[in-house]
Design a protein around this motif. Structure first.
Motif, mmCIF file in Angstrom:
data_model
loop_
_atom_site.group_PDB
_atom_site.id
_atom_site.type_symbol
_atom_site.label_atom_id
_atom_site.label_comp_id
_atom_site.label_asym_id
_atom_site.label_seq_id
_atom_site.Cartn_x
_atom_site.Cartn_y
_atom_site.Cartn_z
ATOM 1 N N GLN A 1 0.806 -1.215 0.000
ATOM 2 C CA GLN A 1 0.000 0.000 0.000
ATOM 3 C C GLN A 1 0.843 1.271 0.000
ATOM 4 N N GLU A 2 2.153 1.135 0.124
ATOM 5 C CA GLU A 2 3.043 2.298 0.070
ATOM 6 C C GLU A 2 3.798 2.409 -1.244
ATOM 7 N N LEU A 3 3.547 1.498 -2.173
ATOM 8 C CA LEU A 3 4.286 1.518 -3.442
ATOM 9 C C LEU A 3 3.624 2.476 -4.430
ATOM 10 N N TYR A 4 3.722 3.758 -4.115
ATOM 11 C CA TYR A 4 3.280 4.820 -5.018
ATOM 12 C C TYR A 4 4.527 5.500 -5.576
ATOM 13 N N TRP A 5 4.683 5.424 -6.890
ATOM 14 C CA TRP A 5 5.865 5.965 -7.563
ATOM 15 C C TRP A 5 5.493 7.324 -8.158
ATOM 16 N N ARG A 6 5.954 8.363 -7.507
ATOM 17 C CA ARG A 6 5.530 9.735 -7.791
ATOM 18 C C ARG A 6 6.149 10.250 -9.084
ATOM 19 N N GLY A 7 5.302 10.818 -9.943
ATOM 20 C CA GLY A 7 5.747 11.431 -11.183
ATOM 21 C C GLY A 7 5.288 12.871 -11.261
ATOM 22 N N PRO A 8 4.757 13.311 -12.410
ATOM 23 C CA PRO A 8 4.328 14.706 -12.552
ATOM 24 C C PRO A 8 3.146 15.038 -11.635
ATOM 25 N N VAL A 9 3.168 16.254 -11.097
ATOM 26 C CA VAL A 9 2.071 16.787 -10.294
ATOM 27 C C VAL A 9 1.329 17.809 -11.146
ATOM 28 N N MET B 1 6.848 25.878 -11.200
ATOM 29 C CA MET B 1 7.193 25.208 -9.953
ATOM 30 C C MET B 1 8.501 24.443 -10.059
ATOM 31 N N ARG B 2 8.953 24.161 -11.310
ATOM 32 C CA ARG B 2 10.214 23.435 -11.457
ATOM 33 C C ARG B 2 11.403 24.260 -10.990
ATOM 34 N N GLY B 3 11.284 25.583 -11.090
ATOM 35 C CA GLY B 3 12.414 26.424 -10.728
ATOM 36 C C GLY B 3 12.503 26.751 -9.258
ATOM 37 N N LEU B 4 11.546 26.301 -8.446
ATOM 38 C CA LEU B 4 11.559 26.601 -7.015
ATOM 39 C C LEU B 4 12.190 25.457 -6.229
ATOM 40 N N PRO B 5 12.817 25.750 -5.096
ATOM 41 C CA PRO B 5 13.356 24.664 -4.257
ATOM 42 C C PRO B 5 12.224 23.829 -3.677
ATOM 43 N N PRO B 6 12.498 22.590 -3.282
ATOM 44 C CA PRO B 6 11.436 21.713 -2.760
ATOM 45 C C PRO B 6 10.745 22.304 -1.540
ATOM 46 N N ALA B 7 9.456 22.053 -1.436
ATOM 47 C CA ALA B 7 8.680 22.516 -0.289
ATOM 48 C C ALA B 7 9.163 21.825 0.983
ATOM 49 N N PRO B 8 8.980 22.473 2.147
ATOM 50 C CA PRO B 8 9.433 21.853 3.403
ATOM 51 C C PRO B 8 8.623 20.605 3.738
ATOM 52 N N LEU C 1 7.721 9.896 -0.529
ATOM 53 C CA LEU C 1 8.353 11.030 -1.180
ATOM 54 C C LEU C 1 9.865 10.857 -1.205
ATOM 55 N N PRO C 2 10.551 11.334 -2.242
ATOM 56 C CA PRO C 2 12.019 11.262 -2.237
ATOM 57 C C PRO C 2 12.606 12.240 -1.226
ATOM 58 N N LEU C 3 13.695 11.820 -0.575
ATOM 59 C CA LEU C 3 14.355 12.682 0.406
ATOM 60 C C LEU C 3 15.248 13.721 -0.263
ATOM 61 N N ALA C 4 15.780 13.394 -1.420
ATOM 62 C CA ALA C 4 16.651 14.325 -2.138
ATOM 63 C C ALA C 4 16.722 13.870 -3.584
ATOM 64 N N ALA C 5 17.159 14.780 -4.441
ATOM 65 C CA ALA C 5 17.335 14.431 -5.846
ATOM 66 C C ALA C 5 18.598 13.599 -6.008
ATOM 67 N N PRO C 6 18.577 12.563 -6.826
ATOM 68 C CA PRO C 6 19.803 11.798 -7.077
ATOM 69 C C PRO C 6 20.802 12.631 -7.867
ATOM 70 N N ALA C 7 22.011 12.121 -7.985
ATOM 71 C CA ALA C 7 23.057 12.828 -8.716
ATOM 72 C C ALA C 7 22.617 13.097 -10.143
ATOM 73 N N ASP C 8 22.910 14.298 -10.633
ATOM 74 C CA ASP C 8 22.619 14.743 -12.002
ATOM 75 C C ASP C 8 21.140 15.018 -12.243
ATOM 76 N N THR D 1 17.353 17.044 -10.799
ATOM 77 C CA THR D 1 16.847 18.179 -10.031
ATOM 78 C C THR D 1 15.466 17.848 -9.483
ATOM 79 N N MET D 2 15.128 18.530 -8.381
ATOM 80 C CA MET D 2 13.833 18.310 -7.736
ATOM 81 C C MET D 2 13.053 19.614 -7.730
ATOM 82 N N SER D 3 11.775 19.539 -8.117
ATOM 83 C CA SER D 3 10.939 20.732 -8.179
ATOM 84 C C SER D 3 10.268 20.982 -6.829
ATOM 85 N N TYR D 4 9.502 22.062 -6.772
ATOM 86 C CA TYR D 4 8.821 22.443 -5.540
ATOM 87 C C TYR D 4 7.859 21.362 -5.072
ATOM 88 N N ASP D 5 7.208 20.677 -6.010
ATOM 89 C CA ASP D 5 6.224 19.646 -5.648
ATOM 90 C C ASP D 5 6.832 18.242 -5.638
#
Length: 642
Positions: A236-244, A259-266, A293-300, A302-306
């Protein structure tokens, strides 16, 4: 008449047609099924109809026009990779109609070899490679048979020795091929502007219109594979997040690009945390997916606000991404007014019944947003059904879905739920991605298929922030939580066997991705890390390639030199005897028969009358007379001295 213009006999024609058919097969497997079957049927008809006599010119022209019309009917009139490959298959299908001579047969085989190369533009899997190699072997064998036919030699059924000779020709170039693959310096981008999407398939889009996902939901090919390191999340936790998707125009949901140009929301993350690696199949987009939710963007990346993840370029080849994720305890608990207005936006004049119901619920629930969410889920659970047979709707699509049809799939449920929440004053948005997965029993990794594409909702609740709500799971939890493994385990028997075959096939494909398709410039530079060499630059790779290429070429030359050595021990002994007499100036001329040469030597050296002359006579009888082999002759030839 020239031998190359002589009409084909049955056996060479059969070999040429078989080689062409094997070359065409991998390309047909990549074309649309209707076009592939029609092309195959035309190929069989042409081969059979032209077996005894050439087809008339008018029939060949008619077939060519019909094939062109069929290709453009199925593929469209816009030229591109897919249309070009289909045209190549069509031309190869009717090519046997003009195959009448040895030269035509060589032309057919040479032209046919373009087909497996074209198939690699559409698919680079192990099946395509195996079929392509089989086609190459068949073409080489056919060319050998055509050479024998041109020389007037009898063309016989293939023997293990003949097939082995063809295989050795391929094996001869294999070391050089492997050296080029592993060591020839690679570049990070394609040559000559070839697009990265050469073998990619459409990926998750930044827009969603109910009805657009039918092709996705009918495609069981893998979209991604996941290897967990440590704990594995529950199903029940296997949700693979894509575009918002936040913006809605009454029919289509789209992503807000700013929203792609903003840092991730807290976010305040909860336990547990999951460590994993995702292997993405090629797509035509930059969008990555991650466990919600991902904790951080992988190498190479980027992570958007959402919390959408994006690669620096389209994912046109197999790629791997190491990630960590955790469920959120609080996800943007303080929402900005700009985002709040965007998450409440609805177009004017659409879906009046839905908005009226939402306002009624708001009046009855007061300030309790969570109660409205639960009331909507209860209504869906009680009165709605899940189905893929969901026709396109009219202008007020949400009203039609909620109050008339009351059946649909994830796009319908998520879209209607978000509109209903926004109408009640609750910020909401659509999230797309994948859900669930299937554990491969051989590799111990998880496979997420394209048919697992899913859309759900996120609502913003005070103190908690964005909360995932999946209305599809409320009406059809089996769509979300059941896996292919569960369903096949229930069936057992033949279905269980299919599951095993599918597991093994995908495990093989993953290995192919790892060792072949995923071997890019970065992995090549780290090739010698196990030996303590951290990074190889282009110059070092070039030197290594040159060294191994020289070794491979040396091995090829040694093999060829060994192949030049006479295999018949009797001939080796006879040629050695000739060389001994040649040192005395009495060597045999190339055109000189054995007995004539022996008589000439005897005239100069009478003492050879009782030795060389009998040996030459025995050699001639052994080679050319229909007599039993002289087993002692080779040894006697080696012992004789002038």
């Amino acid at each position: 008449m020239s031998e190359t213009l002589r009409r084909l006999d049955a056996a060479p024609r059969a070999y040429a047609l078989l080689a062409a058919a094997l070359a065409l097969l991998p390309l047909l497997l990549q074309l649309p099924s209707a076009l592939a079957m029609a092309t195959g049927a035309i190929a069989l008809f042409v081969a059979a109809a032209s077996w005894r006599r050439p087809l008339p010119a008018w029939l060949r022209l008619l077939l060519a026009i019909a094939m062109l019309a069929g290709v453009f009917w199925v593929m469209g009139t816009r030229m591109g990779r897919d249309t070009g490959c289909a045209l190549l298959a069509a031309m190869l299908a009717i090519k046997p109609a003009e195959t009448n001579t040895l030269r035509d047969a060589r032309s057919l085989v040479g032209f046919a070899l373009f087909a497996p190369f074209a198939a690699f533009l559409l698919d680079q899997g192990p099946a395509s490679m195996g079929l392509g190699l089989l086609a190459a072997l068949a073409a080489l064998f056919c060319l050998q048979q055509l050479a024998d036919a041109e020389a007037g030699l009898p063309t016989r059924a293939p023997t293990l020795r003949q097939l082995g000779s063809t295989a050795r020709l391929v094996a001869l170039g294999l070391p050089l091929l492997l050296a080029a693959f592993w060591l020839f310096p690679r570049i990070g981008t394609p040559l000559w502007g070839v697009p990265d999407r050469a073998v990619a398939r459409p990926g998750l889009s930044d827009r969603m219109t109910p009805g657009d996902w039918i092709d996705f939901l009918a495609d069981d090919s893998p979209a991604l594979r996941v290897q967990f390191f440590g704990a594995v999340p529950p199903m029940q936790e296997l949700y693979w997040r894509g575009p918002v998707l936040l913006n809605f125009d009454g029919r289509t949901w789209t992503q807000m690009q700013w929203m792609r140009g903003l840092p991730p929301a807290p976010v305040v993350s909860a336990a547990p945390r999951w460590d994993y690696e995702i292997e993405l199949e090629p797509t035509d987009r930059r969008q990555l997916v991650a466990l919600d939710l991902p904790l951080a963007a992988p190498a190479d990346a980027t992570m958007s606000y959402d919390y959408g993840l994006y690669a620096p370029r389209p994912l046109g080849s197999v790629s791997r991404w190491r990630m960590r994720s955790a469920p959120p305890a609080q996800f943007e608990s303080q929402i900005k007014q700009t985002l709040r207005r965007a998450a409440l936006q609805l177009p004017d004049g659409f879906n009046p019944r839905t908005l009226a119901l939402a306002r009624q619920w708001r009046q009855e629930a007061g300030d309790d947003d969570a109660a409205i969410v639960q009331r909507a889920l209860g209504w869906i659970r009680a009165e709605f059904a899940y189905t893929l047979d969901s026709p396109l709707t009219g202008r007020d699509a949400i009203d039609e879905f909620l109050f008339q049809r009351k059946s649909g799939y994830c796009e319908n449920f998520s879209s209607a739920f978000v509109v209903l929440m926004r109408g009640a004053g609750i910020p909401a948005r659509v999230v797309t991605g994948y859900v669930g997965g299937y554990r491969n029993a051989y590799g111990g990794y998880w496979v997420v298929r394209r048919m697992d594409a899913h859309a759900w909702a996120e609502v913003w609740l005070p103190q908690r922030g964005w909360v995932r709500v999946d209305p599809t799971a409320a009406v059809a939890p089996e769509r979300v939580y059941d896996t292919l493994e569960d369903r096949l385990a229930v069936g057992g028997g033949a279905l269980g066997g299919m599951n095993t075959l599918w597991d093994f096939g995908d495990w093989m494909r993953r290995g192919w991705n790892d060792w072949v398709l995923g071997f890019d410039a970065k992995r090549q530079q780290r090739l010698l890390q196990p030996l303590g060499v951290d990074d190889l630059d282009g110059r070092e790779l070039g030197l290594l390639f040159g060294l191994f290429a020289l070794l491979a070429l040396g091995g090829m030359l040694a093999w060829l030199a060994r192949g030049q050595r006479e295999r018949d021990p009797l001939l080796r002994a006879w040629h050695a005897l000739d060389r001994r007499y040649a040192r005395l100036g009495l060597g045999r001329e190339p055109h000189e028969p054995a007995l004539d040469w022996a008589e000439r030597v005897v005239r100069s050296r009478p003492q050879a009358t009782h030795t060389l002359l009998p040996l030459s006579r025995r050699f001639a009888n052994s080679r050319y007379a229909d007599t039993a082999g002289d087993k002692a002759l080779a040894q006697d030839l080696r012992r004789h001295r002038p």
